[in-house]
Design a protein around this motif. Structure first.
Motif, PDB file in Angstrom:
ATOM      1  N   LYS A   1     -27.423  26.984  92.234  1.00 32.70           N
ATOM      2  CA  LYS A   1     -26.678  25.869  92.828  1.00 32.70           C
ATOM      3  C   LYS A   1     -27.521  24.613  92.934  1.00 32.70           C
ATOM      4  O   LYS A   1     -27.016  23.503  92.760  1.00 32.70           O
ATOM      5  CB  LYS A   1     -26.104  26.292  94.178  1.00 32.70           C
ATOM      6  N   PHE A   2     -28.821  24.764  93.209  1.00 29.14           N
ATOM      7  CA  PHE A   2     -29.628  23.529  93.233  1.00 29.14           C
ATOM      8  C   PHE A   2     -30.264  23.255  91.873  1.00 29.14           C
ATOM      9  O   PHE A   2     -30.557  22.103  91.560  1.00 29.14           O
ATOM     10  CB  PHE A   2     -30.663  23.538  94.377  1.00 29.14           C
TER      11      PHE A   2
ATOM     12  N   GLY B   1     -20.748  27.814 103.313  1.00 29.63           N
ATOM     13  CA  GLY B   1     -20.851  28.755 102.210  1.00 29.63           C
ATOM     14  C   GLY B   1     -19.533  29.219 101.637  1.00 29.63           C
ATOM     15  O   GLY B   1     -19.506  30.038 100.720  1.00 29.63           O
TER      16      GLY B   1
ATOM     17  N   GLU C   1     -33.091  27.438 101.855  1.00 33.09           N
ATOM     18  CA  GLU C   1     -33.330  25.999 102.010  1.00 33.09           C
ATOM     19  C   GLU C   1     -34.260  25.504 100.905  1.00 33.09           C
ATOM     20  O   GLU C   1     -35.308  26.091 100.635  1.00 33.09           O
ATOM     21  CB  GLU C   1     -33.965  25.712 103.366  1.00 33.09           C
ATOM     22  N   TYR C   2     -33.848  24.425 100.257  1.00 32.12           N
ATOM     23  CA  TYR C   2     -34.661  23.796  99.214  1.00 32.12           C
ATOM     24  C   TYR C   2     -34.509  22.283  99.313  1.00 32.12           C
ATOM     25  O   TYR C   2     -33.385  21.774  99.349  1.00 32.12           O
ATOM     26  CB  TYR C   2     -34.228  24.278  97.823  1.00 32.12           C
TER      27      TYR C   2
ATOM     28  N   CYS D   1     -28.164  31.234  94.830  1.00 32.60           N
ATOM     29  CA  CYS D   1     -28.620  30.037  95.571  1.00 32.60           C
ATOM     30  C   CYS D   1     -29.389  29.094  94.631  1.00 32.60           C
ATOM     31  O   CYS D   1     -29.154  27.880  94.624  1.00 32.60           O
ATOM     32  CB  CYS D   1     -29.538  30.425  96.730  1.00 32.60           C
TER      33      CYS D   1
ATOM     34  N   GLN E   1     -28.765  32.428 102.687  1.00 31.20           N
ATOM     35  CA  GLN E   1     -28.925  30.985 102.805  1.00 31.20           C
ATOM     36  C   GLN E   1     -30.376  30.669 102.459  1.00 31.20           C
ATOM     37  O   GLN E   1     -31.294  31.240 103.053  1.00 31.20           O
ATOM     38  CB  GLN E   1     -28.628  30.508 104.226  1.00 31.20           C
TER      39      GLN E   1
ATOM     40  N   TYR F   1     -28.546  26.078 100.718  1.00 29.53           N
ATOM     41  CA  TYR F   1     -27.636  26.561  99.680  1.00 29.53           C
ATOM     42  C   TYR F   1     -27.244  28.011  99.991  1.00 29.53           C
ATOM     43  O   TYR F   1     -28.057  28.798 100.467  1.00 29.53           O
ATOM     44  CB  TYR F   1     -28.288  26.477  98.302  1.00 29.53           C
ATOM     45  N   TYR F   2     -25.990  28.340  99.697  1.00 23.30           N
ATOM     46  CA  TYR F   2     -25.446  29.648 100.028  1.00 23.30           C
ATOM     47  C   TYR F   2     -25.266  30.467  98.754  1.00 23.30           C
ATOM     48  O   TYR F   2     -24.747  29.973  97.756  1.00 23.30           O
ATOM     49  CB  TYR F   2     -24.100  29.502 100.739  1.00 23.30           C
ATOM     50  N   GLY F   3     -25.698  31.729  98.811  1.00 27.44           N
ATOM     51  CA  GLY F   3     -25.590  32.594  97.641  1.00 27.44           C
ATOM     52  C   GLY F   3     -24.950  33.924  97.973  1.00 27.44           C
ATOM     53  O   GLY F   3     -24.928  34.352  99.124  1.00 27.44           O
TER      54      GLY F   3
ATOM     55  N   GLN G   1     -32.088  20.821 101.885  1.00 31.74           N
ATOM     56  CA  GLN G   1     -30.677  21.220 101.840  1.00 31.74           C
ATOM     57  C   GLN G   1     -30.577  22.732 101.894  1.00 31.74           C
ATOM     58  O   GLN G   1     -31.449  23.442 101.390  1.00 31.74           O
ATOM     59  CB  GLN G   1     -30.019  20.721 100.543  1.00 31.74           C
TER      60      GLN G   1
ATOM     61  N   LYS H   1     -28.385  20.826  89.813  1.00 31.09           N
ATOM     62  CA  LYS H   1     -28.455  19.424  90.229  1.00 31.09           C
ATOM     63  C   LYS H   1     -29.692  18.718  89.680  1.00 31.09           C
ATOM     64  O   LYS H   1     -29.793  17.494  89.707  1.00 31.09           O
ATOM     65  CB  LYS H   1     -28.457  19.320  91.757  1.00 31.09           C
TER      66      LYS H   1
END
Length: 500
Positions: free
Chosen positions: A495-496, A20, A466-467, A492, A464, A472-474, A470, A499
C-alpha cells in the motif's frame, strides 16, 4: 394497518470510517447493488467533499442503482453542498444530508459560537440545499446530549426552512433507551410542523445500546433508522441493520414494517465482512457464527423437538440454509460458483478459474470448507496485481531452539531472498522480510483470528504498520498462521510501495 419504517443504510459512509476498512469504487458499487437487492430505502453513498474518491463513488453508485434514494453527506457549508449536488447529478432519487452540532459542548468548543447563531447556520444550510433538491435531511449532531427544549427549537426551524427528514443522532452513544425515546417523544409533542418531516434515528454503540436506543426511538415516533450492515462504524459501531429488521419481524405486536428482504441479510453480511476485511464476531446477533448454534444438551434436545423452544428466528429467514451444498476437493466450478452467488459474490469466469485453483489447494489442506474460507479466497483475488508477492517461506522453530526463517519475494518480477532469526516463527519471518524491504517500518497492531474450528483452520491476520508517519492496514489469510502474518505485512508494504 402497519406503519412503514424507512431503512437508511450508511455502511458506505459511516461504516467505511472504520480504520482499515476502506473500499474502492468498484467494491462500493458491489455493496450498493446488494443493498438495493436487500431493499434499503436510502443509501448514504459518501461525504463527497472529503476526498476525490468519495466524490467519484457517489457519482458511480448513483449510476449503478435504480430505485433507492442516494444520499450525500455535507456540513452546513455552501461549498460542501455544491460538491454534493454535483456528485448526485446522475441519481434517480437524490437527497442532501446536511447539519451541524447542537449540544452546548459542540457549540462552545467545536464552533466557538452560540445557540442563536447555530440555528441561523442550520436554517441557511437547509434553505441552500433546497435550492437544488426536494429531499433535504438535517442532522443535529450530538442531539443525544442536546437540551430537549433547544433541540426542539432547532428542529422546528429547519422544518420551516424545508427539511423533509430530521435526524436525531446519539453521536457519542451516551443516551439510555428511556432518555432517547423520551427525546423523540418530546419532539413529536413540542415541534410545530413535525408532521411535515420524518424523524430519523442515528445511534452509536459506545455503551452497547445502539439497537435498544433505535428501537426506543421508533416506538416513540421515529420512522427512519440509520443503520449499517453488521453494525460497523466509527469506534464501537452503529446500529446494526439486521438487528432492527429482525426485531420488528419477530415482534408482531409492534406492527411496523420494513421493505427488507430478510433472506438476503446473511449473504450481504458476509460480503461486507469480506470486502472490508472485518470479521463478524462469533456471538454477533443474527449473523454471527454462533447465532444459531446450540452446544447445551438441554438446548439441543429442545431444538430437535421443536425449533421454537430456543430459536425465535428461523435461520432460513435471514438466508442461512442448513442444507447448503458441502464443498470438498471433489467439488467442481459450478458448486463453487453457486456458493459464491449465495454469499452475494459474483465472479467473472476468468476470476472464478483463478479462485478455483486456490480453492483446490485449500480443500487439500482442510477437511471442511466454510463460508468464511470461501470469502477469504474471493478476497485473495484482489492481491494478484500486488507489486510485492510472497514466493516461498520456510521456518524452523521448536522448544529451546531460536526460530529461523527463510523467505523469498517477487518484487516487480525480480527475485529476492532473506534469512533471519527471531523470538518465535512470526518474529523471525517478519525480520527476514524486513531484510529485503529495507524501510523504517513499525508494527503497530497485530491481530489473529481463526475463522472456523479445528487445527486446519484458516487464520486471518490483521496488521497496522507505520511508515513515514502514516499507518497502513494489511490483511492475510492462510492455514499457516506464520504465512498469513507475512502476507498481512506484505499487504501493508504494497500500500505504501505503490505510492513511491
Amino acid at each position: 394497518m402497519s406503519d412503514r419504517l424507512f431503512i437508511f443504510d450508511t455502511t458506505l459512509r459511516d461504516g467505511e470510517q472504520v480504520p482499515g476498512c476502506q473500499l474502492n469504487t468498484i467494491e462500493k458499487i458491489q455493496v450498493a447493488k446488494a443493498l438495493e437487492a436487500l431493499g434499503v430505502d436510502v443509501i448514504e453513498a459518501g461525504f463527497p467533499i472529503s476526498s476525490p474518491g468519495d466524490f467519484n463513488s457517489v457519482i458511480e453508485i448513483s449510476k449503478a442503482v435504480t430505485w433507492p434514494t442516494i444520499c450525500a453527506l455535507t456540513r452546513a457549508v455552501e461549498k460542501d453542498i455544491d460538491v454534493a449536488v454535483e456528485s448526485l447529478k446522475y441519481a434517480k432519487r437524490k437527497r442532501i444530508h446536511t447539519g451541524i452540532g447542537t449540544s452546548d459542548s459542540h457549540i462552545k468548543y467545536k464552533f466557538n459560537s452560540n445557540r442563536e447563531e447555530i440555528i441561523e447556520r442550520a436554517v441557511a444550510a437547509v434553505k441552500y440545499a433546497r435550492r437544488f433538491v426536494d429531499d433535504v435531511e438535517f442532522y443535529a449532531e450530538d442531539a443525544g446530549r442536546t437540551d430537549n427544549e433547544y433541540l426542539a427549537r432547532v428542529i422546528e426551524a429547519v422544518i420551516k426552512a424545508g427539511a423533509t427528514v430530521v435526524n436525531i443522532p446519539d453521536t457519542t452513544g451516551y443516551c439510555l433507551p428511556s432518555e432517547y425515546g423520551a427525546k423523540i417523544k418530546y419532539l413529536v409533542d413540542h415541534v410545530d410542523g413535525i408532521d411535515r418531516a420524518i424523524i430519523s434515528t442515528h445511534c452509536h454503540n459506545d455503551l452497547g445500546m445502539a439497537t435498544a436506543n433505535t428501537i426506543s426511538g421508533v416506538l416513540n415516533g421515529a420512522r427512519q433508522v440509520e443503520v449499517t450492515i453488521n453494525g460497523i462504524g466509527e469506534r464501537a459501531g452503529n446500529t446494526a441493520l439486521e438487528e432492527i429488521t429482525m426485531i420488528l419481524k419477530s415482534h408482531h405486536d409492534i406492527q411496523i414494517d420494513t421493505n427488507i428482504n430478510t433472506q438476503k441479510i446473511y449473504p450481504i453480511s458476509r460480503m461486507v465482512s469480506s470486502l472490508m476485511n472485518m470479521p463478524v464476531q462469533a456471538n454477533k446477533a443474527i449473523v454471527g457464527r454462533n447465532a444459531f448454534a446450540h452446544s447445551s444438551g438441554i438446548h439441543q434436545d429442545g431444538v430437535l423437538k421443536n425449533m421454537e423452544t430456543y430459536e425465535i428466528i428461523n435461520p432460513k429467514d435471514v438466508g442461512i440454509d442448513d442444507n447448503s451444498i458441502v464443498l470438498t476437493a471433489r467439488s467442481g466450478r459450478a458448486a463453487l460458483k453457486h456458493r459464491f452467488s449465495s454469499l452475494g459474490v459474483e465472479l467473472t469466469q476468468e476470476k472464478l478459474d483463478k479462485v478455483y485453483e486456490e480453492f483446490l489447494k485449500l480443500a487439500d489442506r482442510k477437511k471442511d470448507i466454510h463460508d468464511d474460507d470461501i470469502l477469504v479466497l474471493a478476497g485473495a483475488e484482489r492481491t494478484l496485481n500486488h507489486r510485492i508477492k510472497l514466493e516461498h517461506l520456510q521456518v524452523t522453530s521448536g522448544v529451546g531452539v531460536r526460530a529461523v526463517a527463510s523467505i523469498g519475494l517477487n518484487v516487480s518480477g525480480e527475485k529476492f531472498e532473506g534469512t533471519a532469526s527471531g523470538n518465535g516463527p512470526v518474529d523471525a519471518a517478519i525480520k527476514a522480510l524486513k531484510k529485503i524491504i529495507d524501510r523504517k517500518m513499525i508494527l503497530k497492531e497485530f491481530t489473529i483470528q481463526a475463522i472456523s474450528r479445528g487445527s486446519d483452520d484458516v487464520g486471518k491476520v490483521h496488521m497496522q504498520v507505520e511508515y513515514d508517519g502514516q499507518v497502513y492496514y494489511g490483511f492475510g489469510a492462510n492455514t499457516d498462521i506464520v504465512a498469513a502474518s507475512v502476507e498481512a505485512y506484505i499487504d501493508c508494504i504494497n500500500k505504501f510501495a505503490n505510492k513511491d
